[in-house]
Write an enzyme that holds these catalytic residues in place. Structure first.
Site, short mmCIF file in Angstrom:
data_model
loop_
_atom_site.label_atom_id
_atom_site.label_comp_id
_atom_site.label_asym_id
_atom_site.label_seq_id
_atom_site.Cartn_x
_atom_site.Cartn_y
_atom_site.Cartn_z
N CYS A 106 0.86 -1.19 0.00
CA CYS A 106 0.00 0.00 0.00
C CYS A 106 0.89 1.23 0.00
CB CYS A 106 -0.98 -0.02 1.18
SG CYS A 106 -0.21 0.04 2.80
N ASN A 129 2.31 1.45 4.35
CA ASN A 129 2.66 0.18 5.02
C ASN A 129 2.37 0.24 6.52
OD1 ASN A 129 5.57 -1.99 5.43
ND2 ASN A 129 3.48 -2.57 5.05
N CYS A 177 -1.33 0.70 7.42
CA CYS A 177 -2.76 0.40 7.57
C CYS A 177 -3.15 -0.85 6.76
CB CYS A 177 -3.63 1.59 7.14
SG CYS A 177 -3.42 3.05 8.19
N ARG A 178 -3.28 -0.70 5.46
CA ARG A 178 -3.86 -1.79 4.66
C ARG A 178 -2.92 -2.97 4.46
NH1 ARG A 178 -5.28 2.14 -0.16
NH2 ARG A 178 -3.33 2.98 0.70
N SER A 179 -1.69 -2.72 4.00
CA SER A 179 -0.84 -3.87 3.64
C SER A 179 -0.36 -4.68 4.84
CB SER A 179 0.32 -3.45 2.74
OG SER A 179 1.18 -2.53 3.35
N ASP A 188 -8.32 3.78 1.32
CA ASP A 188 -7.34 4.17 2.33
C ASP A 188 -8.09 4.65 3.58
OD1 ASP A 188 -5.38 5.30 3.83
OD2 ASP A 188 -4.49 6.46 2.18
P1 4NP Z 1 -1.77 2.79 4.13
O1 4NP Z 1 -2.44 4.13 4.73
O2 4NP Z 1 -1.25 3.17 2.77
O3 4NP Z 1 -2.92 1.83 4.08
O4 4NP Z 1 -0.68 2.39 5.10
C1 4NP Z 1 -1.78 5.36 4.77
C2 4NP Z 1 -0.90 5.63 5.78
C3 4NP Z 1 -0.27 6.87 5.83
C4 4NP Z 1 -0.52 7.82 4.85
C5 4NP Z 1 -1.39 7.52 3.82
C6 4NP Z 1 -2.02 6.30 3.78
N1 4NP Z 1 0.12 9.10 4.92
O5 4NP Z 1 -0.18 9.93 4.05
O6 4NP Z 1 0.94 9.32 5.81
#
Ligand code: 4NP
Length: 151
Positions: free
Chosen positions: A3, A6, A8-10, A119
């Site tokens: 993602c 790294n 939340c989702r992945s 997201d």
């Molecule tokens: P992820 O979520 O891609 O599912 O880990 C996010 C975590 C942090 C951010 C964006 C999405 N950020 O912009 O910091």
């Protein structure tokens, strides 16, 4: 599992698939990474950790890292969460074989739909539960396909 951050989702996808693979005794290596380096070295977002624990999946020990071109050599399948991750990872592919490894993870549940796992980072708790439900479905299909053929 890939993602953006790294956190939340992945990592959740990694934890869910590992839990299913262990239950089936599948000899597979599972990892996750972010296309960005925003959160390198950090544990998953607390909301992800808590939501996963409610479903008996522990991702609290995982640490974020950035996706690298070496992952194309280390892994047979690269599952991305959304279309922006897809474009970023495919941009690093060195050849057609690398590119063929990259799949939108929800295409395993909804073939050819190119649906994204939303997201949840900037939203509320319900977003995290929604992500869990989507990833649990996808990982169930993936674990099933691994059990049949290890591919
Ligand atoms: P992820 O979520 O891609 O599912 O880990 C996010 C975590 C942090 C951010 C964006 C999405 N950020 O912009 O910091």
């Amino acid at each position: 599992m890939v993602c953006l951050g790294n956190i939340c989702r992945s990592p959740l996808a990694e934890g869910i698939l590992r839990s299913k693979a262990e239950k089936q005794n599948l000899p597979v290596e599972i990892d996750s990474a972010g296309t960005s380096n925003y959160h390198t070295g950090q544990h998953p977002d607390n909301r992800t950790i808590q939501n996963a624990l409610q479903h008996d999946v522990d991702v609290s020990k995982l640490k974020a890292r950035q996706f690298s071109v070496h992952d194309f050599d280390a892994f047979d399948h690269i599952f991305v969460m959304d279309s922006s991750n897809y474009n970023d990872v495919v941009a690093l592919a060195r050849n057609e074989k690398d590119k063929q490894k990259v799949e939108m993870i929800l295409n395993r549940v909804y073939p050819d739909s190119n649906m994204s796992v939303p997201d949840p980072y900037f939203g509320g708790e319900q977003g995290f539960e929604n992500v869990f439900i989507l990833l649990d479905k996808a990982c169930e299909v993936i674990a099933g396909s691994m059990g049949n053929t290890i591919n």
